[in-house]
Write an enzyme that holds these catalytic residues in place. Structure first.
Site, PDB file in Angstrom:
ATOM      1  N   GLY A   1     -29.446  13.526  38.216  1.00 35.19           N
ATOM      2  CA  GLY A   1     -28.837  12.299  38.744  1.00 35.19           C
ATOM      3  C   GLY A   1     -29.761  11.773  39.810  1.00 35.19           C
ATOM      4  O   GLY A   1     -30.922  11.486  39.539  1.00 35.19           O
ATOM      5  N   GLU A   2     -29.269  11.720  41.014  1.00 39.04           N
ATOM      6  CA  GLU A   2     -30.063  11.216  42.132  1.00 39.04           C
ATOM      7  C   GLU A   2     -29.853  12.182  43.300  1.00 39.04           C
ATOM      8  O   GLU A   2     -28.760  12.264  43.860  1.00 39.04           O
ATOM      9  CB  GLU A   2     -29.589   9.788  42.449  1.00 39.04           C
ATOM     10  CG  GLU A   2     -30.254   9.164  43.630  1.00 39.04           C
ATOM     11  CD  GLU A   2     -31.779   9.163  43.539  1.00 39.04           C
ATOM     12  OE1 GLU A   2     -32.350   8.804  42.492  1.00 39.04           O
ATOM     13  OE2 GLU A   2     -32.391   9.558  44.547  1.00 39.04           O
ATOM     14  N   SER A   3     -30.924  12.916  43.630  1.00 47.06           N
ATOM     15  CA  SER A   3     -30.759  13.999  44.614  1.00 47.06           C
ATOM     16  C   SER A   3     -30.376  13.483  45.995  1.00 47.06           C
ATOM     17  O   SER A   3     -29.678  14.176  46.741  1.00 47.06           O
ATOM     18  CB  SER A   3     -32.036  14.847  44.681  1.00 47.06           C
ATOM     19  OG  SER A   3     -33.167  14.043  44.945  1.00 47.06           O
TER      20      SER A   3
ATOM     21  N   CYS B   1     -33.371  18.769  36.955  1.00 44.59           N
ATOM     22  CA  CYS B   1     -33.916  17.514  37.477  1.00 44.59           C
ATOM     23  C   CYS B   1     -33.508  17.321  38.945  1.00 44.59           C
ATOM     24  O   CYS B   1     -34.005  18.037  39.800  1.00 44.59           O
ATOM     25  CB  CYS B   1     -33.499  16.376  36.560  1.00 44.59           C
ATOM     26  SG  CYS B   1     -34.645  15.007  36.641  1.00 44.59           S
TER      27      CYS B   1
ATOM     28  N   HIS C   1     -34.113  17.406  30.958  1.00 40.81           N
ATOM     29  CA  HIS C   1     -32.710  17.384  30.536  1.00 40.81           C
ATOM     30  C   HIS C   1     -32.577  17.883  29.103  1.00 40.81           C
ATOM     31  O   HIS C   1     -32.813  17.127  28.167  1.00 40.81           O
ATOM     32  CB  HIS C   1     -32.177  15.940  30.578  1.00 40.81           C
ATOM     33  CG  HIS C   1     -32.099  15.367  31.949  1.00 40.81           C
ATOM     34  ND1 HIS C   1     -30.985  15.474  32.740  1.00 40.81           N
ATOM     35  CD2 HIS C   1     -33.004  14.685  32.673  1.00 40.81           C
ATOM     36  CE1 HIS C   1     -31.195  14.884  33.888  1.00 40.81           C
ATOM     37  NE2 HIS C   1     -32.418  14.396  33.883  1.00 40.81           N
TER      38      HIS C   1
ATOM     39  N   ILE D   1     -36.547  12.358  32.694  1.00 37.17           N
ATOM     40  CA  ILE D   1     -36.034  11.075  33.173  1.00 37.17           C
ATOM     41  C   ILE D   1     -36.245  11.001  34.692  1.00 37.17           C
ATOM     42  O   ILE D   1     -35.584  11.711  35.446  1.00 37.17           O
ATOM     43  CB  ILE D   1     -34.531  10.933  32.835  1.00 37.17           C
ATOM     44  CG1 ILE D   1     -34.299  11.146  31.335  1.00 37.17           C
ATOM     45  CG2 ILE D   1     -34.002   9.585  33.301  1.00 37.17           C
ATOM     46  CD1 ILE D   1     -32.837  11.303  30.934  1.00 37.17           C
ATOM     47  N   ARG D   2     -37.200  10.198  35.120  1.00 40.54           N
ATOM     48  CA  ARG D   2     -37.588  10.149  36.547  1.00 40.54           C
ATOM     49  C   ARG D   2     -37.678  11.569  37.105  1.00 40.54           C
ATOM     50  O   ARG D   2     -37.112  11.899  38.150  1.00 40.54           O
ATOM     51  CB  ARG D   2     -36.596   9.297  37.370  1.00 40.54           C
ATOM     52  CG  ARG D   2     -36.632   7.821  37.024  1.00 40.54           C
ATOM     53  CD  ARG D   2     -35.709   6.999  37.902  1.00 40.54           C
ATOM     54  NE  ARG D   2     -34.345   7.463  37.821  1.00 40.54           N
ATOM     55  CZ  ARG D   2     -33.651   7.960  38.830  1.00 40.54           C
ATOM     56  NH1 ARG D   2     -34.175   8.039  40.028  1.00 40.54           N
ATOM     57  NH2 ARG D   2     -32.413   8.365  38.654  1.00 40.54           N
TER      58      ARG D   2
ATOM     59  N   ARG E   1     -40.741  14.652  43.944  1.00 40.98           N
ATOM     60  CA  ARG E   1     -39.750  13.769  43.305  1.00 40.98           C
ATOM     61  C   ARG E   1     -40.448  12.649  42.523  1.00 40.98           C
ATOM     62  O   ARG E   1     -41.486  12.146  42.939  1.00 40.98           O
ATOM     63  CB  ARG E   1     -38.833  13.126  44.350  1.00 40.98           C
ATOM     64  CG  ARG E   1     -37.899  14.096  45.037  1.00 40.98           C
ATOM     65  CD  ARG E   1     -36.947  13.343  45.970  1.00 40.98           C
ATOM     66  NE  ARG E   1     -36.052  12.471  45.251  1.00 40.98           N
ATOM     67  CZ  ARG E   1     -35.677  11.262  45.676  1.00 40.98           C
ATOM     68  NH1 ARG E   1     -36.123  10.783  46.808  1.00 40.98           N
ATOM     69  NH2 ARG E   1     -34.852  10.534  44.957  1.00 40.98           N
TER      70      ARG E   1
ATOM     71  N   GLU F   1     -29.627  18.685  27.979  1.00 39.07           N
ATOM     72  CA  GLU F   1     -28.258  18.289  27.619  1.00 39.07           C
ATOM     73  C   GLU F   1     -28.183  16.886  27.028  1.00 39.07           C
ATOM     74  O   GLU F   1     -27.186  16.552  26.405  1.00 39.07           O
ATOM     75  CB  GLU F   1     -27.318  18.423  28.833  1.00 39.07           C
ATOM     76  CG  GLU F   1     -27.457  17.374  29.925  1.00 39.07           C
ATOM     77  CD  GLU F   1     -28.699  17.514  30.781  1.00 39.07           C
ATOM     78  OE1 GLU F   1     -29.461  18.477  30.608  1.00 39.07           O
ATOM     79  OE2 GLU F   1     -28.929  16.632  31.633  1.00 39.07           O
TER      80      GLU F   1
END
Ligand code: GLN
Length: 199
Positions: free
Chosen positions: A47-49, A79, A173, A136-137, A108, A175
């Site tokens: 997601g976004e850490s 991630c 990822h 993904i990023r 990051r 998943e």
């Protein structure tokens, strides 16, 4: 074995819950400290850490999760979750904090922006066949401490999967591409951990 907790504050936690359901493993949505009671392991999703860091502080989850990591709970970070498990990371705002636990440095967004996201096939130590996964990023592991085992690297040698004791961290990822093998690997870690037996 108790259920596996999935940190459900932000990011792709639904996909992780779906993989655990597909494997027939009981799961718990972790949104408050009492949700951590009795879990056999914890998944920190991508997601976004920066947001996961802020929300774990707001919901009083930071200290209990740090304590569980220190006491040996198996934890799997993907991630943004890998960044949360890293002792050191670069490329974040000055006030961003991780839980730590893995003696690694991560960088990051090391592959560029969302549009530089990609899928690739990777070898993963402990998993018999190569797996098709999405970046993904994604962060990259740029330094690996002495006690850390490298489980996956890209063709150019860049480290994207690590394990140290009961902590598992991956840049990518599985998943989102329907790959369940890395979760199976983590479930085995939970089943064999001393922590699970005393918890
Ligand atoms: N770039 C995100 C971060 O720094 C991680 C991206 C992801 O989890 N897919 O937290």
């Amino acid at each position: 074995m108790g259920p596996i907790g999935v940190l459900c504050l932000q990011g792709d936690f639904r996909e992780h819950l779906a993989v655990l359901a597909e494997l027939g493993i009981p799961s718990v949505r972790v949104r408050k400290p009492s949700d951590l009671t009795g879990i056999a392991g914890l998944i920190i999703p991508g997601g976004e850490s920066t947001v996961i860091d802020k929300l774990t502080k707001i919901y009083d989850l930071r200290d209990p999760i740090k304590k569980l990591i220190q006491s040996g709970l198996p934890v799997f970070g993907t991630c943004a979750g890998l960044i949360m498990l890293s002792d050191r990371f670069t490329g974040g705002p000055a006030d961003q904090e991780s839980f730590g636990g893995l003696d690694v440095t991560t960088s990051r967004n090391a592959f560029g922006s969302q549009t530089d996201s990609f899928e690739t096939v990777l070898d993963f130590a402990g998993i018999p066949n190569p797996i098709n996964v999405a970046f993904i990023r994604a962060p990259l592991v740029t330094e690996v401490g002495a006690g850390v085992q490298v489980l996956a690297s890209l063709d150019d040698g860049k480290v994207v999967g690590v394990r140290q004791g009961n902590l598992l961290g991956i840049s990518f990822h599985p998943e989102v591409t329907g790959v369940t093998e890395v979760h199976k690997y983590f479930v085995e870690m939970c089943k064999t951990a001393n922590f699970a037996r005393i918890n």
